[in-house]
Design a protein around this motif. Structure first.
Motif, PDB file in Angstrom:
ATOM      1  N   GLU A 115      -9.245   0.247  -2.974  1.00  0.00           N
ATOM      2  CA  GLU A 115      -9.223  -0.080  -1.547  1.00  0.00           C
ATOM      3  C   GLU A 115      -8.872   1.179  -0.770  1.00  0.00           C
ATOM      4  O   GLU A 115      -8.320   2.140  -1.326  1.00  0.00           O
ATOM      5  CB  GLU A 115      -8.213  -1.180  -1.243  1.00  0.00           C
ATOM      6  N   THR A 116      -9.214   1.187   0.518  1.00  0.00           N
ATOM      7  CA  THR A 116      -8.876   2.321   1.373  1.00  0.00           C
ATOM      8  C   THR A 116      -7.463   2.165   1.883  1.00  0.00           C
ATOM      9  O   THR A 116      -7.096   1.087   2.381  1.00  0.00           O
ATOM     10  CB  THR A 116      -9.849   2.411   2.564  1.00  0.00           C
ATOM     11  N   ALA A 174       0.832  -1.210   0.000  1.00  0.00           N
ATOM     12  CA  ALA A 174       0.000   0.000   0.000  1.00  0.00           C
ATOM     13  C   ALA A 174       0.861   1.251   0.000  1.00  0.00           C
ATOM     14  O   ALA A 174       0.554   2.244  -0.680  1.00  0.00           O
ATOM     15  CB  ALA A 174      -0.933  -0.010   1.206  1.00  0.00           C
ATOM     16  N   MET A 175       1.955   1.228   0.742  1.00  0.00           N
ATOM     17  CA  MET A 175       2.848   2.381   0.782  1.00  0.00           C
ATOM     18  C   MET A 175       3.557   2.567  -0.568  1.00  0.00           C
ATOM     19  O   MET A 175       3.773   3.692  -1.012  1.00  0.00           O
ATOM     20  CB  MET A 175       3.853   2.218   1.917  1.00  0.00           C
ATOM     21  N   LEU A 176       3.904   1.455  -1.209  1.00  0.00           N
ATOM     22  CA  LEU A 176       4.498   1.551  -2.536  1.00  0.00           C
ATOM     23  C   LEU A 176       3.492   2.143  -3.527  1.00  0.00           C
ATOM     24  O   LEU A 176       3.851   2.975  -4.370  1.00  0.00           O
ATOM     25  CB  LEU A 176       4.958   0.168  -2.999  1.00  0.00           C
ATOM     26  N   ALA A 178      -9.596   9.416  -1.348  1.00  0.00           N
ATOM     27  CA  ALA A 178     -10.488   9.275  -2.501  1.00  0.00           C
ATOM     28  C   ALA A 178      -9.694   8.950  -3.763  1.00  0.00           C
ATOM     29  O   ALA A 178     -10.084   8.070  -4.560  1.00  0.00           O
ATOM     30  CB  ALA A 178     -11.296  10.554  -2.692  1.00  0.00           C
ATOM     31  N   ARG A 179      -8.572   9.605  -3.953  1.00  0.00           N
ATOM     32  CA  ARG A 179      -7.746   9.349  -5.129  1.00  0.00           C
ATOM     33  C   ARG A 179      -7.124   7.956  -5.063  1.00  0.00           C
ATOM     34  O   ARG A 179      -7.012   7.264  -6.080  1.00  0.00           O
ATOM     35  CB  ARG A 179      -6.656  10.421  -5.245  1.00  0.00           C
ATOM     36  N   TYR A 180      -6.706   7.547  -3.885  1.00  0.00           N
ATOM     37  CA  TYR A 180      -6.126   6.212  -3.724  1.00  0.00           C
ATOM     38  C   TYR A 180      -7.180   5.136  -4.026  1.00  0.00           C
ATOM     39  O   TYR A 180      -6.894   4.155  -4.730  1.00  0.00           O
ATOM     40  CB  TYR A 180      -5.574   6.051  -2.309  1.00  0.00           C
ATOM     41  N   ARG A 181      -8.386   5.311  -3.500  1.00  0.00           N
ATOM     42  CA  ARG A 181      -9.450   4.325  -3.759  1.00  0.00           C
ATOM     43  C   ARG A 181      -9.771   4.242  -5.247  1.00  0.00           C
ATOM     44  O   ARG A 181     -10.019   3.146  -5.779  1.00  0.00           O
ATOM     45  CB  ARG A 181     -10.707   4.679  -2.956  1.00  0.00           C
TER      46      ARG A 181
END
Length: 350
Positions: free
Chosen positions: A271-272, A27-29, A263-266
């Protein structure tokens, strides 16, 4: 004349890509790639390196990345890993943007990007002092986090010219109600009490302190002190079910910036993101800007503020980070409510 560097400028992300924390590392990557896309789509390369979630793995990953030409290291995750990375990075003159919130790791080319206890305490103490609080107390576990809170509270009250705070550290496994009773003996006349616990332990600590304060007439007005907490409270809606904690304050990242990032990541990954992904985004974006400008991360001309995924921040040459944090109030039946928006880093009250 010697030829210049060939190929893209490289930053390496030191992440736990195998082992129990592999999902967090991925997720961090993802967040790092988002930042790279936002900041510079050409001429800069982001190279992941697996730490395995251990200090030895982080040190090996750093050495490998430096040998492959990395000019900035993004990460690693923990304080112990950051300590292991610092030596090879300093020897090579490669700056490190670590995700830890342990401010002791800052300096000598290492920047601490996590939201530190000192940042949180200074912000919430300034807000409480602006509303008239002068005498502060702390009840917290006797561990690294609790001791960091104690040091931060002493510093914050001293800088504001307030009386020295009452500090009560208790064993981490002690009953929180008994810990609150013990802490109140020395800090019973406090106008504001900082609670270094989270979850059910915070609820039980608060309930005991407030009940005993009201029964004992600690304040001349008969009112209980204002309760304060930490950013660990941010996602705990259950805190609002404890009447003693209704209206309690704590400092945390800017919710508006965080909502935009999530919101942009999802949209991109379906995924959150975990909370620390925002720190990874900020570190990768700052690294990209640093490579593009040719300056060290804390030496961007003019002390430029960065609009990060967790709100505004500014890196200082000594490895410290100034952050603009919002102040939240615990609200029954809902998420904590923002009562003061995040100011610019370094502004009065921040």
């Amino acid at each position: 004349m010697m030829p210049g560097p060939v190929g893209p400028l490289r930053a390496a992300m030191l992440l736990p890509l195998t082992g129990p924390q592999a999902p967090l590392g991925q997720a961090m990557l993802n967040a790092g790639y988002m930042a790279l896309f936002d900041e510079s789509q050409s001429g800069i390369e982001l190279a992941p390196r697996d730490t395995g979630g251990t200090p030895a793995g982080a040190r090996d990953a750093a050495r490998s990345a430096i040998a492959d030409g990395a000019r900035v290291l993004i990460g690693p995750l923990t304080s112990a890993e950051a300590a292991a990375v610092a030596e090879p990075a300093r020897a090579a003159g490669v700056p490190v943007l670590a995700f830890t919130n342990d401010s002791q790791r800052a300096g000598g080319g290492v920047w601490v990007l996590g939201i530190t206890p000192r940042q949180q305490v200074r912000r919430v103490v300034a807000a409480a002092a602006a509303q008239g609080a002068q005498r502060f107390a702390l009840g917290a576990p006797d561990n690294d986090f609790g001791r960091a809170l104690a040091e931060a509270l002493r510093g914050a009250t001293g800088d504001l010219g307030l009386p020295p705070p009452s500090i009560a550290l208790h064993p981490a496994n002690s009953d929180p109600g008994m810990a609150a009773s013990g802490a109140r003996i020395s800090g019973g006349r406090a106008d504001a009490v900082l609670i270094g616990e989270a979850g059910d332990r915070a609820r039980r600590f608060a309930a005991t302190w407030v009940a005993e304060a009201q029964a004992g007439g600690d304040q001349a007005s008969g009112q209980a002190p204002r309760l304060l907490g930490t950013a660990l409270w941010l996602n705990d809606t259950a805190l609002g079910r404890e009447p003693a904690l209704e209206g309690a304050w704590f400092a945390g990242p800017d919710g508006r910036a965080r909502a935009r990032f999530e919101a942009r990541y999802r949209d991109a990954f379906r995924e959150t993101p975990p909370r620390v992904a925002a720190t990874a985004y900020d570190a990768a974006a700052i690294a990209t800007r640093s490579l593009r400008s040719g300056a060290l991360p804390g030496q961007v001309p003019g002390g430029e503020d960065f609009a990060g995924a967790d709100g505004p921040l500014r890196l200082l040459p000594d490895g410290q980070t100034l952050r603009g944090l919002a102040v939240y109030a615990v609200s029954p039946g809902s998420e904590p409510q923002v009562i003061e928006q995040a100011p610019a880093p370094g502004a009065p009250g921040s």
